[in-house]
Design a protein around this motif. Structure first.
Motif, PDB file in Angstrom:
ATOM      1  N   ASP A  33      -9.175   5.595   7.596  1.00 41.04           N
ATOM      2  CA  ASP A  33      -9.901   6.771   7.085  1.00 41.04           C
ATOM      3  C   ASP A  33      -9.845   6.739   5.500  1.00 41.04           C
ATOM      4  N   MET A  34      -8.783   6.655   4.984  1.00 41.88           N
ATOM      5  CA  MET A  34      -8.628   6.615   3.426  1.00 41.88           C
ATOM      6  C   MET A  34      -9.618   5.859   2.664  1.00 41.88           C
ATOM      7  N   PHE A  35      -9.835   4.378   3.361  1.00 40.84           N
ATOM      8  CA  PHE A  35     -10.617   3.589   2.635  1.00 40.84           C
ATOM      9  C   PHE A  35     -12.162   3.375   3.121  1.00 40.84           C
ATOM     10  N   ALA A  45      -5.554   9.077  -1.908  1.00 38.55           N
ATOM     11  CA  ALA A  45      -6.911   9.274  -1.225  1.00 38.55           C
ATOM     12  C   ALA A  45      -7.891   9.492  -2.232  1.00 38.55           C
ATOM     13  N   ASN A  46      -7.549  10.117  -3.526  1.00 37.89           N
ATOM     14  CA  ASN A  46      -8.547  10.389  -4.593  1.00 37.89           C
ATOM     15  C   ASN A  46      -8.153   9.721  -5.889  1.00 37.89           C
ATOM     16  N   PRO A  47      -8.145   8.411  -5.905  1.00 40.20           N
ATOM     17  CA  PRO A  47      -7.464   7.712  -7.034  1.00 40.20           C
ATOM     18  C   PRO A  47      -8.059   7.859  -8.611  1.00 40.20           C
ATOM     19  N   THR A  91     -15.357   2.437   1.112  1.00 41.07           N
ATOM     20  CA  THR A  91     -14.843   2.235  -0.420  1.00 41.07           C
ATOM     21  C   THR A  91     -15.275   0.478  -0.573  1.00 41.07           C
ATOM     22  N   GLY A  92     -15.255  -0.064   0.419  1.00 43.52           N
ATOM     23  CA  GLY A  92     -15.109  -1.663   0.130  1.00 43.52           C
ATOM     24  C   GLY A  92     -14.146  -2.308   0.116  1.00 43.52           C
ATOM     25  N   VAL A  93     -12.935  -1.563   0.200  1.00 44.38           N
ATOM     26  CA  VAL A  93     -11.649  -2.071   0.341  1.00 44.38           C
ATOM     27  C   VAL A  93     -11.217  -2.694   1.751  1.00 44.38           C
ATOM     28  N   GLU A  94     -10.830  -3.816   1.786  1.00 43.84           N
ATOM     29  CA  GLU A  94     -10.412  -4.554   3.261  1.00 43.84           C
ATOM     30  C   GLU A  94      -9.233  -4.441   3.435  1.00 43.84           C
ATOM     31  N   LEU A  95      -8.648  -3.762   4.325  1.00 42.05           N
ATOM     32  CA  LEU A  95      -7.081  -3.854   4.644  1.00 42.05           C
ATOM     33  C   LEU A  95      -6.610  -4.538   5.430  1.00 42.05           C
ATOM     34  N   ARG A  96      -5.682  -5.550   5.116  1.00 43.63           N
ATOM     35  CA  ARG A  96      -5.173  -6.659   5.930  1.00 43.63           C
ATOM     36  C   ARG A  96      -3.854  -6.310   6.288  1.00 43.63           C
ATOM     37  N   ALA A 154       0.941  -0.914  -0.037  1.00 47.18           N
ATOM     38  CA  ALA A 154      -0.081  -0.097  -0.032  1.00 47.18           C
ATOM     39  C   ALA A 154       0.743   1.188   0.002  1.00 47.18           C
ATOM     40  N   GLY A 155       1.791   1.219  -0.951  1.00 51.64           N
ATOM     41  CA  GLY A 155       2.564   2.448  -1.152  1.00 51.64           C
ATOM     42  C   GLY A 155       1.646   3.257  -2.090  1.00 51.64           C
ATOM     43  N   TYR A 156       2.327   4.231  -2.794  1.00 48.93           N
ATOM     44  CA  TYR A 156       1.647   4.928  -3.844  1.00 48.93           C
ATOM     45  C   TYR A 156       0.649   4.233  -4.659  1.00 48.93           C
ATOM     46  N   THR A 157       1.484   3.362  -5.383  1.00 47.46           N
ATOM     47  CA  THR A 157       0.975   2.520  -6.338  1.00 47.46           C
ATOM     48  C   THR A 157      -0.116   1.517  -5.978  1.00 47.46           C
ATOM     49  N   GLY A 158       0.318   0.803  -4.833  1.00 43.95           N
ATOM     50  CA  GLY A 158      -0.766  -0.319  -4.546  1.00 43.95           C
ATOM     51  C   GLY A 158      -2.096   0.422  -3.892  1.00 43.95           C
ATOM     52  N   ALA A 159      -1.777   1.648  -3.125  1.00 40.55           N
ATOM     53  CA  ALA A 159      -3.153   2.206  -2.408  1.00 40.55           C
ATOM     54  C   ALA A 159      -3.974   2.878  -3.640  1.00 40.55           C
ATOM     55  N   ILE A 160      -3.289   3.348  -4.597  1.00 41.92           N
ATOM     56  CA  ILE A 160      -4.129   3.882  -5.767  1.00 41.92           C
ATOM     57  C   ILE A 160      -4.794   2.838  -6.548  1.00 41.92           C
ATOM     58  N   ALA A 161      -4.072   1.809  -6.980  1.00 43.78           N
ATOM     59  CA  ALA A 161      -4.826   0.782  -7.580  1.00 43.78           C
ATOM     60  C   ALA A 161      -5.914   0.312  -6.789  1.00 43.78           C
ATOM     61  N   ALA A 162      -5.878  -0.033  -5.800  1.00 47.84           N
ATOM     62  CA  ALA A 162      -7.154  -0.579  -4.741  1.00 47.84           C
ATOM     63  C   ALA A 162      -8.010   0.318  -4.699  1.00 47.84           C
ATOM     64  N   GLY A 163      -7.994   1.577  -4.345  1.00 47.04           N
ATOM     65  CA  GLY A 163      -8.912   2.624  -4.464  1.00 47.04           C
ATOM     66  C   GLY A 163      -9.412   2.809  -5.767  1.00 47.04           C
ATOM     67  N   ARG A 164      -8.815   2.803  -6.999  1.00 47.24           N
ATOM     68  CA  ARG A 164      -9.285   3.064  -8.027  1.00 47.24           C
ATOM     69  C   ARG A 164     -10.126   1.947  -8.487  1.00 47.24           C
ATOM     70  N   LEU A 165      -9.569   0.438  -8.239  1.00 43.85           N
ATOM     71  CA  LEU A 165     -10.724  -0.533  -8.764  1.00 43.85           C
ATOM     72  C   LEU A 165     -11.904  -0.442  -7.614  1.00 43.85           C
ATOM     73  N   ALA A 166     -11.997   0.216  -6.716  1.00 42.78           N
ATOM     74  CA  ALA A 166     -13.060   0.085  -5.888  1.00 42.78           C
ATOM     75  C   ALA A 166     -13.946   1.060  -6.499  1.00 42.78           C
ATOM     76  N   LYS A 167     -13.375   2.118  -7.208  1.00 45.29           N
ATOM     77  CA  LYS A 167     -14.214   3.164  -7.773  1.00 45.29           C
ATOM     78  C   LYS A 167     -15.039   2.805  -9.403  1.00 45.29           C
ATOM     79  N   ARG A 168     -14.200   1.622  -9.641  1.00 42.82           N
ATOM     80  CA  ARG A 168     -14.738   1.090 -11.149  1.00 42.82           C
ATOM     81  C   ARG A 168     -15.663   0.012 -11.111  1.00 42.82           C
ATOM     82  N   LEU A 169     -15.707  -0.655 -10.178  1.00 41.89           N
ATOM     83  CA  LEU A 169     -16.291  -2.111  -9.941  1.00 41.89           C
ATOM     84  C   LEU A 169     -17.430  -2.147  -8.875  1.00 41.89           C
ATOM     85  N   ARG A 170     -18.428  -2.699  -9.306  1.00 42.57           N
ATOM     86  CA  ARG A 170     -19.597  -2.938  -8.372  1.00 42.57           C
ATOM     87  C   ARG A 170     -19.325  -3.613  -7.114  1.00 42.57           C
TER      88      ARG A 170
END
Length: 407
Positions: free
Chosen positions: A63-65, A379-381, A68-73, A10-26
């Motif tokens: 707070d960031m997620f 935070a705003n992917p 959103t539906g993203v589960e943090l492990r 969950a650096g820049y790329t992983g966090a962005i990818a997870a958040g952007r996927l959550a915005k794109r998919l039901r």
């Protein structure tokens, strides 16, 4: 059963990818799990600031997620089995080993986004691991912070490495602690990849800060109180800061994925593994080709667009949409030279310096804006743009391989 997307790191790329996927998919169609060892986002581009005693804004993932539906492990990744599509984890507190093939609990995926990034590269130089400090991670920066705070006036700090990280570290330390004797050892010339105007400004600031520069100097060994060079010179160093580049984590190299000799995952233009279509790699972990058929360098500037590309490609393949075709290119290199000085070197699409530069206080403000925007973008992917969550269609279990031919 929802399509299981696991994002590692969950650096820049992983966090962005997870958040952007959550915005794109039901949300009812996918289960997105983000695996990270720490509960908050680390602004890696500010580690030189942390090292000199500045406090950074807390950015908790809770707070960031939220919503959103993203589960943090919270866990550390110890291995990936790309044939069985499982990930081995150890709890963030060091307990509860989970290993593929052991019969224990496993984290399974249908699509994997590998974003474990990179760490410091000791280059195999004797004494580096024992005596040098690194700022490629938050623990490393905090360790250096504590050591710098104990230094007395007149003691020496040698920064090894003349790249962007080395330049920022040397100038930040010299500005924050003008009572110290700061030096930089660079294998090449000082800022030799910059334009003439860029190099001139860099030399001006280094002179103003009183930083001694050892150009064309290869460091061959690190001791507790000095560094040795290929020319036989010993440079006094109460503290040695090592910034000679990055190396990727070894996990990918231990898998069946096609990787380079340095362990980066070989990907296509959509950031999908060329050997395993259900695996995507982003950021430093990926060997991606940019303009001029040149590999993208390890940087935030490269990593963020690879995360956008991967997330949009995954969403397109799962929903039957159009694959992204946005080119990944460079615009500038942003270098902070302390809190009040900066250097913005404008570059070609393939990262070659042009004549134009921005310097001084305005460049420092520009760089600060870039850093703040990068964190805001995590935070705003989707960059605040309206999005629509689309339904996953077709055989989701075969989503990766079914469209391989059209990639």
């Amino acid at each position: 059963m929802p399509h299981r997307i696991v994002v590692l790191g969950a650096g820049y790329t992983g966090a962005i990818a997870a958040g952007r996927l959550a915005k794109r998919l039901r949300r009812e169609d996918v289960a997105i799990t983000l695996v990270n060892a720490e509960p908050d986002f680390v602004e890696r581009v500010r580690m030189h600031q942390l090292a000199v005693g500045q406090n950074l804004k807390s950015r908790p993932f809770s707070d960031m997620f939220a919503g959103t539906g993203v589960e943090l492990r919270l866990a550390k990744v110890t291995g990936v089995d790309v044939d069985r599509k499982t990930v081995a984890l150890i709890d963030a507190n060091g307990a509860g080993l989970i290993a593929p093939g052991s019969g224990a609990e496993e984290l399974a995926y249908d699509t994997l986004v590998y974003a474990l990034g990179s760490g410091w590269n000791a280059q195999g130089v004797p004494g580096t691991a024992e005596h040098a400090y690194e700022i490629a991670s938050r623990p490393g920066a905090l360790r250096l912070r504590e050591r710098l705070a104990r230094l007395d006036a007149g003691q020496t700090v040698v920064v090894v490495g003349g790249g962007l990280t080395g330049l920022e570290a040397a100038t930040e330390i010299a500005e924050a602690r003008p009572d110290l004797d700061v030096a930089l050892a660079a294998r090449g010339g000082l800022g030799d990849w910059l334009s003439p105007k860029g190099r001139e400004h860099l030399r001006k600031i280094f002179g103003k800060r009183g930083i001694t520069v050892h150009e064309h100097t290869a460091v061959t060994g690190v001791e507790a109180d000095r560094v040795a060079t290929a020319g036989g010179m010993a440079i006094p160093a109460t503290v040695t800061v090592w910034t000679t580049g990055f190396t990727v984590h070894t996990i990918a190299k231990a898998t069946a994925l096609e990787v380079t000799g340095t362990g980066q995952i070989v990907v296509d233009r959509t950031m999908r593994s060329v050997s395993h279509p259900d695996v995507y790699a982003v950021g430093d972990a990926a060997m991606a080709i940019g303009p001029g058929d040149k590999p993208l360098r390890m940087s935030c500037a490269s990593g963020t667009p690879t995360a956008w590309q991967a997330a949009d490609a995954i969403a397109a393949r799962l929903t039957g949409g159009k694959l992204p075709n946005a080119p990944i290119r460079y615009f500038n290199q942003c270098i902070s030279l302390g809190r009040k000085e900066g250097l913005i070197q404008y570059v070609t699409a393939d990262d070659r310096a042009v004549q134009a530069v921005l310097t001084g206080r305005l460049a420092a403000v520009y760089k600060e804006l870039v850093c703040k925007t990068a964190a805001w973008g995590v935070a705003n992917p989707t960059l605040g743009l309206p999005t629509r969550r689309r339904r996953v269609t077709g055989d989701r279990a075969e989503a990766g391989s079914a469209v391989k031919a059209v990639a």
